[in-house]
Write a protein that holds these residues in place. Structure first.
Motif, PDB file in Angstrom:
ATOM      1  N   ARG A 254       0.804  -1.231   0.000  1.00  0.00           N
ATOM      2  CA  ARG A 254       0.000   0.000   0.000  1.00  0.00           C
ATOM      3  C   ARG A 254       0.831   1.271   0.000  1.00  0.00           C
ATOM      4  NH1 ARG A 254      -4.237  -1.562   4.754  1.00  0.00           N
ATOM      5  NH2 ARG A 254      -4.678  -3.659   4.007  1.00  0.00           N
ATOM      6  N   VAL A 255       2.068   1.152   0.481  1.00  0.00           N
ATOM      7  CA  VAL A 255       2.857   2.383   0.629  1.00  0.00           C
ATOM      8  C   VAL A 255       4.144   2.359  -0.208  1.00  0.00           C
ATOM      9  CG1 VAL A 255       4.026   3.912   2.257  1.00  0.00           C
ATOM     10  CG2 VAL A 255       1.931   2.725   2.967  1.00  0.00           C
ATOM     11  N   ILE A 256       4.957   1.314  -0.019  1.00  0.00           N
ATOM     12  CA  ILE A 256       6.290   1.344  -0.643  1.00  0.00           C
ATOM     13  C   ILE A 256       6.194   1.263  -2.167  1.00  0.00           C
ATOM     14  CG2 ILE A 256       8.518   0.169  -0.819  1.00  0.00           C
ATOM     15  CD1 ILE A 256       8.133  -0.637   2.153  1.00  0.00           C
ATOM     16  N   ILE A 257       5.467   0.277  -2.664  1.00  0.00           N
ATOM     17  CA  ILE A 257       5.380   0.128  -4.123  1.00  0.00           C
ATOM     18  C   ILE A 257       4.725   1.363  -4.758  1.00  0.00           C
ATOM     19  CG2 ILE A 257       4.397  -1.258  -6.021  1.00  0.00           C
ATOM     20  CD1 ILE A 257       4.976  -3.751  -4.229  1.00  0.00           C
ATOM     21  N   PRO A 258       3.577   1.836  -4.247  1.00  0.00           N
ATOM     22  CA  PRO A 258       3.002   3.060  -4.839  1.00  0.00           C
ATOM     23  C   PRO A 258       3.931   4.276  -4.755  1.00  0.00           C
ATOM     24  CG  PRO A 258       1.413   2.027  -3.367  1.00  0.00           C
ATOM     25  CD  PRO A 258       2.697   1.264  -3.209  1.00  0.00           C
ATOM     26  N   PRO A 285      -1.577   0.654   8.164  1.00  0.00           N
ATOM     27  CA  PRO A 285      -0.542   1.696   8.066  1.00  0.00           C
ATOM     28  C   PRO A 285      -1.045   2.979   7.390  1.00  0.00           C
ATOM     29  CG  PRO A 285      -0.179   0.000   6.402  1.00  0.00           C
ATOM     30  CD  PRO A 285      -1.413  -0.410   7.152  1.00  0.00           C
ATOM     31  N   TRP A 286      -0.764   4.113   8.012  1.00  0.00           N
ATOM     32  CA  TRP A 286      -1.066   5.428   7.446  1.00  0.00           C
ATOM     33  C   TRP A 286       0.238   6.210   7.420  1.00  0.00           C
ATOM     34  CZ3 TRP A 286      -6.077   6.920   6.114  1.00  0.00           C
ATOM     35  CH2 TRP A 286      -7.081   6.019   6.499  1.00  0.00           C
ATOM     36  N   VAL A 287       0.493   6.915   6.334  1.00  0.00           N
ATOM     37  CA  VAL A 287       1.750   7.669   6.249  1.00  0.00           C
ATOM     38  C   VAL A 287       1.584   9.017   6.954  1.00  0.00           C
ATOM     39  CG1 VAL A 287       3.481   8.695   4.738  1.00  0.00           C
ATOM     40  CG2 VAL A 287       2.372   6.546   4.087  1.00  0.00           C
ATOM     41  N   ILE A 288       2.442   9.266   7.926  1.00  0.00           N
ATOM     42  CA  ILE A 288       2.480  10.577   8.593  1.00  0.00           C
ATOM     43  C   ILE A 288       3.387  11.517   7.822  1.00  0.00           C
ATOM     44  CG2 ILE A 288       3.257  11.796  10.659  1.00  0.00           C
ATOM     45  CD1 ILE A 288       2.465   9.501  12.318  1.00  0.00           C
TER      46      ILE A 288
END
Ligand code: AMP
Ligand code: GLY
Length: 424
Positions: A254-258, A285-288
């Motif tokens: 959800r975070v690293i690949i995108p 996980p939510w990105v701060i």
């Protein structure tokens, strides 16, 4: 090859320790470094933002690779400076160019990037002096607590968590109309407050492929039990129990690949580290925030869990063949306890003689704010030393790092004795 590390903190000490062990490393230079980095290489007293000084050093010492520690030179364009210079353009710099460094250098840029690429992050709006009235109105319906973030770099002080509407409106006005954080707060991101436990995730990329480094947890508050003022970081531990394989798979998908794909789609070149500050809310996980560099004091723990040649990975980033490299990560636990100066994070004591480092039993003493004064090592910064150990289990690691910190003395010294114990 000859390698230059830019920076002078605990992070750069840990980089220097690790780089010096590499089969690729002939001569290592650290600019400006600290009293501890001389164990691993040669200090050169040049500021990280003195690009002409860095150029002269790189040419004089025949440097083949530059590893940038802190964000400031990256946001100010040190990598672009190298690329634009005839004599430097073929010398690789690990750390993104200015455009990629905006992931950290501008909160508004990073929020737009996340929104565009569907990366989970808190809802937000951005305001400027011209739209202050809209901002004050928005706050009425935004929900509390609410987070106000100065758009630009503000030495870690630009984030305010406001508990009341009145406080939020006063602060937003101070930031936009009265330049509370100078130019950095000429734009302010107003963001929904996220609850949960924070996690630091680190990715190395050559702009195409990536490697995930060991994750870590950082302890930001000065006081035990996570109380009191925010600091640069009082300790770290790695691995983090809740960040198990299933959780990290979510983070990757959800975070690293995108993020990596988003940089490519947007045509933003990126060679370096991406530090993803996450909030774990009920397993999601939510990105701060993004940072364009490694974390401090996370790097001290992270470096000690990388068992493969770190310079080989840096070369993978530089040469664009990171996918062919192997990263070996130790299953053991690394713990770091940061020793700070009396008074920190406010006005703090300086020039105190440090004793007892020879009594440390099973940790590495990474230096941060230290310098030599004749034969004495003295304190010069707020964060003075980072005591890092690696042990088979988490309890032993926490206990060892804490015990070793207590073997060191200087006037006013302080460290948290509870680093990591919340995770046991
Ligand atoms: P930053 O400079 O963005 O890392 O923010 C500094 C600290 O403020 C973070 O490490 C968090 O502890 C906290 N913080 C930032 N944004 C949020 C948010 N949306 N919700 C809760 N806490 C936040
Ligand atoms: N430890 C947090 C940071 O380096 O920003």
């Amino acid at each position: 090859m000859n390698i230059l590390i830019l920076g002078s903190g605990g992070r750069e000490s840990a980089f220097a320790w690790k780089v010096a062990q590499s089969a690729h490393c002939e001569k290592l230079f650290i600019a400006p470094g600290n009293a501890g980095t001389t164990q691993y290489g040669t200090n050169v007293n040049i500021k990280v933002t003195d690009f002409e000084g860095i150029k002269a050093l790189v040419l004089k010492e025949d440097i083949n690779l530059v590893l940038v520690g802190p964000e400031e030179p990256l946001v100010k364009g040190v990598h672009d400076f190298f690329l634009a210079d005839e004599q430097l353009k073929n010398i690789p710099v690990v750390g993104p160019q200015q455009e990629g460094a905006q992931l950290e250098g501008s909160k508004d840029f990073s929020k737009q990037f996340m929104e565009k690429h569907n990366i989970p992050t808190a809802a937000y709006r951005t305001f400027t002096k011209d739209t202050l009235q809209d901002g004050l109105t928005y706050l009425v319906t935004a929900g509390l607590p609410v987070v106000l973030k100065a758009d630009g770099l503000a030495a870690g002080k630009g984030v305010l968590i406001c508990l009341t509407l009145e406080e939020a409106q006063t602060e937003l006005t101070a930031m936009l109309a009265d330049a509370k954080f100078g130019e950095a707060s000429s734009r302010v991101v107003v963001e929904q407050f996220l609850t949960g436990i924070e996690l630091s995730v680190f990715v190395m990329t050559d702009g195409n492929s990536y490697k995930i480094l060991p994750e870590a947890k950082d302890y930001k508050r000065i006081g035990e039990g996570d109380t009191g003022l925010n600091t640069g970081g009082m300790g770290s531990i790695s691995p983090v129990p809740f960040a198990d394989a299933a959780y990290m798979k979510k983070v990757e998908e959800r975070v690293i690949i995108p993020t990596i794909e988003g940089l490519k789609k947007d045509g933003i070149p990126y060679k370096g580290f991406i530090f993803i500050g996450l909030m774990n809310s009920n397993g999601e996980p939510w990105v701060i925030e993004y940072n364009c560099r490694m974390g401090d004091p996370e790097t001290e723990s992270v470096m000690r869990r990388i068992d493969s040649d770190f310079v080989d990975l840096l070369l993978g980033v530089a040469e664009g063949n990171l996918n062919e490299k192997e990263i070996i990560i130790s299953p053991k636990t690394a713990a770091t306890v940061v020793m700070v100066a009396g008074g920190y994070p406010g006005e703090y004591l300086k020039n105190k003689v440090i004793t007892g480092t020879e009594n440390v039993r099973d940790s590495i003493v990474f230096h941060a704010g230290t310098a030599m004064d004749g034969n004495d090592v003295i304190t010069t910064g707020g964060r003075v030393l980072a005591i890092t150990t690696v042990q088979d289990d988490m309890f032993s690691a926490l206990q060892q790092a804490t015990a070793d910190a207590s073997r060191i003395y200087y006037d006013g010294m302080y460290f948290r004795k509870d680093i990591g114990f919340d995770l046991l």
